[in-house]
Design a protein around this motif. Structure first.
Motif, PDB file in Angstrom:
ATOM      1  N   ALA A 189      -4.748   0.100   1.216  1.00  7.94           N
ATOM      2  CA  ALA A 189      -5.004   1.530   1.010  1.00  7.94           C
ATOM      3  C   ALA A 189      -5.917   2.075   2.101  1.00  7.94           C
ATOM      4  CB  ALA A 189      -5.633   1.738  -0.370  1.00  7.94           C
ATOM      5  N   LEU A 190      -6.980   1.341   2.428  1.00  6.00           N
ATOM      6  CA  LEU A 190      -7.891   1.798   3.476  1.00  6.00           C
ATOM      7  C   LEU A 190      -7.222   1.774   4.844  1.00  6.00           C
ATOM      8  CD1 LEU A 190     -11.217   0.057   2.351  1.00  6.00           C
ATOM      9  CD2 LEU A 190     -10.512   2.437   2.017  1.00  6.00           C
ATOM     10  N   LEU A 235      -5.096   4.864   5.256  1.00 11.57           N
ATOM     11  CA  LEU A 235      -5.893   6.063   5.528  1.00 11.57           C
ATOM     12  C   LEU A 235      -6.452   6.048   6.949  1.00 11.57           C
ATOM     13  CD1 LEU A 235      -7.792   6.347   2.112  1.00 11.57           C
ATOM     14  CD2 LEU A 235      -5.811   7.669   2.882  1.00 11.57           C
ATOM     15  N   VAL A 236      -6.915   4.892   7.414  1.00 13.82           N
ATOM     16  CA  VAL A 236      -7.430   4.791   8.784  1.00 13.82           C
ATOM     17  C   VAL A 236      -6.314   5.009   9.800  1.00 13.82           C
ATOM     18  CG1 VAL A 236      -8.452   3.205  10.477  1.00 13.82           C
ATOM     19  CG2 VAL A 236      -9.360   3.298   8.147  1.00 13.82           C
ATOM     20  N   SER A 237      -5.083   4.579   9.461  1.00 16.12           N
ATOM     21  CA  SER A 237      -3.958   4.704  10.387  1.00 16.12           C
ATOM     22  C   SER A 237      -3.544   6.152  10.628  1.00 16.12           C
ATOM     23  CB  SER A 237      -2.753   3.912   9.858  1.00 16.12           C
ATOM     24  OG  SER A 237      -2.196   4.529   8.698  1.00 16.12           O
ATOM     25  N   PHE A 269       4.007   0.730  -1.563  1.00 22.24           N
ATOM     26  CA  PHE A 269       3.901  -0.481  -0.752  1.00 22.24           C
ATOM     27  C   PHE A 269       4.841  -0.452   0.450  1.00 22.24           C
ATOM     28  CE2 PHE A 269       1.713  -2.708  -4.236  1.00 22.24           C
ATOM     29  CZ  PHE A 269       0.827  -3.468  -3.499  1.00 22.24           C
ATOM     30  N   SER A 270       5.966   0.231   0.317  1.00 19.59           N
ATOM     31  CA  SER A 270       6.984   0.192   1.376  1.00 19.59           C
ATOM     32  C   SER A 270       6.679   1.139   2.522  1.00 19.59           C
ATOM     33  CB  SER A 270       8.360   0.526   0.791  1.00 19.59           C
ATOM     34  OG  SER A 270       8.405   1.864   0.348  1.00 19.59           O
ATOM     35  N   PHE A 271       5.698   2.053   2.355  1.00 24.28           N
ATOM     36  CA  PHE A 271       5.407   3.012   3.411  1.00 24.28           C
ATOM     37  C   PHE A 271       5.064   2.326   4.723  1.00 24.28           C
ATOM     38  CE2 PHE A 271       3.967   6.259   0.035  1.00 24.28           C
ATOM     39  CZ  PHE A 271       5.256   6.733  -0.081  1.00 24.28           C
ATOM     40  N   MET A 320      -3.693   6.906  -1.312  1.00 26.95           N
ATOM     41  CA  MET A 320      -4.387   7.317  -2.522  1.00 26.95           C
ATOM     42  C   MET A 320      -3.817   6.627  -3.758  1.00 26.95           C
ATOM     43  SD  MET A 320      -6.894   9.177  -1.754  1.00 26.95           S
ATOM     44  CE  MET A 320      -7.295   9.808  -3.372  1.00 26.95           C
ATOM     45  N   PHE A 321      -2.497   6.484  -3.810  1.00 28.70           N
ATOM     46  CA  PHE A 321      -1.869   5.814  -4.951  1.00 28.70           C
ATOM     47  C   PHE A 321      -2.362   4.364  -5.044  1.00 28.70           C
ATOM     48  CE2 PHE A 321       1.397   3.610  -7.309  1.00 28.70           C
ATOM     49  CZ  PHE A 321       1.772   4.521  -8.293  1.00 28.70           C
ATOM     50  N   LEU A 322      -2.357   3.662  -3.924  1.00 26.60           N
ATOM     51  CA  LEU A 322      -2.787   2.266  -3.916  1.00 26.60           C
ATOM     52  C   LEU A 322      -4.297   2.135  -4.156  1.00 26.60           C
ATOM     53  CD1 LEU A 322      -0.671   0.894  -0.931  1.00 26.60           C
ATOM     54  CD2 LEU A 322      -0.218   0.653  -3.377  1.00 26.60           C
TER      55      LEU A 322
END
Length: 363
Positions: free
Chosen positions: A323-324, A327-329, A263-265, A125-127
């Motif tokens: 970002a997508l 979310l898909v992962s 970004f590091s997630f 969501m942040f990205l």
């Protein structure tokens, strides 16, 4: 310039590889090197985006970004963050989480994997907000002309990016989160967790970005007022302008740190596909983070973003893709190679377009 900017990065690389070899031999050294390459490949778009923000700061805050910021990035996100996630999700104390990471690495990896949906929702969501706010802004330079002109017109609608982000989060919680498997959990709990984490990511973006923008606007207004009144530098409003500059710089720095964390997630989660040893993960990802930070400063000082006008566009499209993917992962496992290739492809395409643009302008 290159050696000056990257000298400490090269030193950290040598020390990190040596530490890996001393820790567990040549195999560990190889794993540290692989993790460093993984971090750089996944975060190159991070460097481009950071450079666009960092160029607004003075040399002092650029140094803070490379010193204090790198400590937060390496020890905070690459070492402490997975431990905190395990401690919170498994309801353990930090010391118990560290003990688990060192003694039962399989169970530790399992707990981090279980926490992935909430991590992905927050970071995604942040990205996504960064991407939406960029594409809905009317930029003077447009990479994908017709598409970006249309998006700029839509961007005139107030709060459109927030509405779209919330709609995406709602769909994610009702689809990917509802069908995701969780050890010992139920689907309703997973959907609720994703929803809460995603809203937290949205709020974080709005608060940090809003404060940064607020102080930057205050600073600009103060400087315009001072010029209008023709005040000498350092007299009257000059001191207030310096104070506001400090606040604006601080919140911009804070925004950069949250951005780097988001970004590091994927890098932290993806590192478990290579090793579940937190020492090797911290060494490898830490080296990669140093290269990303140094590359950011190098892009700023070389003026690369000004020379290659579409590079920032490509990086933001890569952010939207990431970002997508996050979310898909939540439901589907996506290979890190795919994630890295999408980002690199978009940036390379924007770089090539920039080179063609420069040649056409020269002619």
């Amino acid at each position: 310039m290159l050696l000056k900017t990257f000298r400490w990065t090269f030193v950290v690389t040598a020390l990190g590889l040596a530490a890996g070899a001393l820790y567990d031999g040549w195999t560990a050294l190889g794993l540290v090197a692989i993790l460093a390459v993984l971090e750089v490949s996944l975060s190159f778009d991070n460097a481009v985006i950071n450079a666009g923000i960092l160029k607004r700061l003075n040399v002092f805050w650029q140094k803070i970004f490379l010193t204090v910021g790198i400590l937060i990035a390496v020890f905070g996100m690459r070492l402490l963050f997975p431990i905190v996630i395990v401690a919170v999700s498994a309801r353990l104390t930090p010391s118990q989480a560290v003990h688990l990471a060192l003694t039962d690495k399989a169970r530790y990896q399992e707990l981090v994997t279980d926490a992935h949906p909430s991590i992905a929702a927050f970071g995604g969501m942040f990205l996504l907000m960064i991407f939406l706010d960029f594409v809905f802004e009317d930029h003077e330079t447009k990479w994908l002309g017709p598409v970006e002109r249309l998006l700029a017109k839509l961007g005139r609608i107030d709060m459109l990016s927030v509405c779209i982000a919330l709609a995406v989060l709602l769909v994610t919680s009702m689809t990917f989160a509802a069908h995701a498997h969780q050890h010992g959990g139920v689907h309703a709990d997973k959907a609720q967790t994703v929803l809460v984490s995603g809203i937290a990511g949205l709020i974080t973006y709005l608060v940090v970005g809003g404060l940064s923008g607020f102080f930057e606007d205050r600073l600009a207004a103060r400087e315009n007022e001072s010029r209008a009144e023709q005040r000498p530098e350092g007299v009257g409003g000059g001191r207030s302008a310096v104070a506001l500059a400090g606040k604006a710089a601080f919140f911009t720095f804070l925004y950069l740190e949250v951005l780097d964390a988001s970004f590091s997630f994927d890098g932290v989660i993806g590192a478990f596909a290579i090793t579940n040893d937190i020492i090797l993960m911290a060494l490898g990802l830490g080296i990669g983070a140093m290269y990303v930070r140094s590359l950011t400063v190098y892009l700023v000082r070389q003026g690369t973003l000004d020379d290659y006008v579409y590079l920032e566009h490509g990086a933001h499209y890569a952010i939207g893709a990431l970002a997508l993917i996050l979310l898909v992962s939540i439901q589907y496992e996506i290979n890190d190679i795919v994630t890295g290739l999408i980002g690199v492809t978009l940036i390379c395409a924007s770089f090539y377009s920039s080179v063609r643009h420069n040649r056409a302008t020269a002619r």
